[in-house]
Design a protein around this motif. Structure first.
Motif, PDB file in Angstrom:
ATOM      1  N   CYS A 348     -26.140 -78.709 -60.015  1.00 23.85           N
ATOM      2  CA  CYS A 348     -25.295 -78.886 -58.878  1.00 23.85           C
ATOM      3  C   CYS A 348     -25.388 -80.542 -58.426  1.00 23.85           C
ATOM      4  N   GLY A 349     -24.424 -80.673 -57.609  1.00 22.26           N
ATOM      5  CA  GLY A 349     -24.361 -82.192 -57.190  1.00 22.26           C
ATOM      6  C   GLY A 349     -25.654 -82.447 -56.238  1.00 22.26           C
ATOM      7  N   LEU A 350     -25.924 -81.507 -55.386  1.00 21.15           N
ATOM      8  CA  LEU A 350     -27.341 -81.754 -54.491  1.00 21.15           C
ATOM      9  C   LEU A 350     -28.209 -80.529 -54.798  1.00 21.15           C
ATOM     10  N   SER A 351     -29.399 -80.754 -55.250  1.00 23.06           N
ATOM     11  CA  SER A 351     -30.358 -79.770 -55.441  1.00 23.06           C
ATOM     12  C   SER A 351     -31.583 -80.071 -54.180  1.00 23.06           C
ATOM     13  N   ALA A 352     -32.283 -78.832 -53.846  1.00 25.73           N
ATOM     14  CA  ALA A 352     -33.220 -78.940 -52.870  1.00 25.73           C
ATOM     15  C   ALA A 352     -34.153 -78.024 -53.192  1.00 25.73           C
ATOM     16  N   ALA A 353     -35.385 -78.077 -52.283  1.00 24.62           N
ATOM     17  CA  ALA A 353     -36.607 -77.334 -52.573  1.00 24.62           C
ATOM     18  C   ALA A 353     -37.298 -77.284 -51.221  1.00 24.62           C
ATOM     19  N   PRO A 354     -37.796 -76.381 -50.827  1.00 22.51           N
ATOM     20  CA  PRO A 354     -38.596 -76.134 -49.559  1.00 22.51           C
ATOM     21  C   PRO A 354     -40.138 -76.785 -50.088  1.00 22.51           C
ATOM     22  N   ALA A 355     -40.870 -77.219 -48.968  1.00 22.55           N
ATOM     23  CA  ALA A 355     -42.165 -77.795 -49.355  1.00 22.55           C
ATOM     24  C   ALA A 355     -43.241 -76.982 -49.978  1.00 22.55           C
TER      25      ALA A 355
END
Length: 392
Positions: A348-355
């Motif tokens: 993906c262009g922007l990947s994210a994850a919780p703490a």
């Protein structure tokens, strides 16, 4: 630049033994490890033949690799509290004889943009400068204290008190801000970072931030959010945002009531963030590996999003949605929390994850929330995307 065959290397010093803020070089700042801000700017500037992180710490080395940098494992001799930057740079140069010019980019100055490095590089490649460093202009009057009487002044250093200039009538003075230094190997061999034909690159005060202690952190975070370089993805339109369910929308815990029925909880502020994204026209969808989530269907009804259960291969499902909607992978943001999410996160262009995501997911993420899954992480990503949209 084609005529200059010298090897330009960016170097970021990131020791693991910070005393003021433990492991500050990889502490999360505005959703990303501190190191990543300088590293990404150096890579995206395209003016270096190689980009290195000098470190003595395994986790810092791992973050550096995840963000595209090469790792120089510095020795214990230059990793002490008393070790100087000059000694560390010299050791790097000793192990990399191919390097002709070093661009020292400060890890603790996170508001560095690619254009700030491109012009100094051009000054050295095309205009014959031997060293260039960053400065910030300040309009400060300096006074000389008395060596004998506490609190007494013996005169002014840079003004005539009888003819105080107005700010707009005074150019101010240039101060090193420590953001970056570029210099030739010849200077380094003399024990110098500045010398020969010396140039400067002026950086606006809004970009001049140095993190030294905990008190600097909230100030830097506020500045980075407004003035920081968020990478090439900030220039691309996010058209679809996808959230994993377990551990992202929910906190990954299953509650059991007195009837033996299982249920999960969600955070209202997360739903509000999703609502804001949808109001801007962004498509929001949900994925889950679970096949029996009646309670999640109820939550999803409040969100009004498409939910796909039983998604064993999340990357495949995302690919199907990308094709159906006629999107590019760069237009997709995905937040996951486990190993099974990593392949999709990497595409993906922007990947994210919780703490509280698994380590593999956090290192694959380009935005790391400071809140946990089911406890505000979704809202943080939504706010981040809204910021990217508003600053295009």
């Amino acid at each position: 630049m084609d005529t200059d065959k010298r090897h330009f290397a960016a170097l970021i010093l990131a020791r693991g033994g910070s005393k003021g803020i433990p492991l500050k070089n990889i502490k999360i700042l505005a959703g990303q490890p501190l190191l990543s801000w300088s590293l990404r700017a150096a890579i995206d500037s395209k003016c270096f033949d190689s980009v290195w992180v000098s470190t003595d710490h395994d986790e810092i080395a791992r973050v550096a690799t995840e963000w595209g940098g090469q790792v120089h494992r510095r020795s214990a001799d230059v990793s002490r509290d008393s070790s100087s930057s000059l000694d560390t740079i010299k050791e790097f140069a000793l192990h990399h004889p191919e390097v002709d010019v070093i661009g020292l980019v400060q890890c603790t100055s996170p508001i560095t943009h690619p254009w700030m490095l491109q012009e100094p590089s051009a000054m050295m490649r095309e205009r014959g400068f031997d060293s260039v460093f960053s400065v910030t202009r300040k309009h400060l009057f300096r006074w000389k204290p008395s060596p004998n009487t506490a609190g007494e002044l013996v005169g002014a250093d840079n003004l005539d008190p009888n003819n105080r200039p107005r700010r707009q009538d005074w150019d101010g003075e240039l101060y090193e801000n420590g953001q970056f230094y570029m210099f030739s190997r010849q200077l380094l061999d003399q024990g110098l970072l500045q010398g020969g034909k010396v140039g400067y690159f002026e950086v606006g005060p809004e970009y001049s931030v140095d993190i030294d202690s905990e008190i600097d952190w909230p100030i830097a975070e506020q500045r980075v959010t407004k003035y920081g370089y968020f990478g090439v993805e900030s220039k691309k339109d996010i058209k679809m945002v996808v959230f994993d369910v377990d551990g992202v929308i929910t906190d990954n815990q299953v509650h059991i009531n007195e009837k033996g029925e299982e249920f999960r909880s969600y955070n209202r502020c997360d739903l509000e963030g999703v609502k804001q994204l949808k109001e801007t026209g962004i498509i929001v969808r949900l994925l889950s590996q679970d096949t029996s989530m009646a309670d999640m269907k109820l939550i999803n009804e409040k969100m009004g999003c498409l939910l796909e259960n039983g998604a064993k291969n999340k990357c495949s499902v995302l690919g199907k949605w990308v094709d159906e909607l006629g999107l590019e992978w760069s237009q997709v943001a995905y937040m996951g929390n486990d190993i099974s999410d990593v392949p999709a996160m990497r595409k993906c262009g922007l990947s994210a994850a919780p703490a509280d995501a698994r380590t593999e997911a956090r290192y694959a993420a380009r935005f790391n929330a400071t809140d946990r899954g089911g406890r505000g992480a979704v809202r943080q990503l939504c706010d981040h995307i809204m910021h990217l949209i508003s600053t295009k």
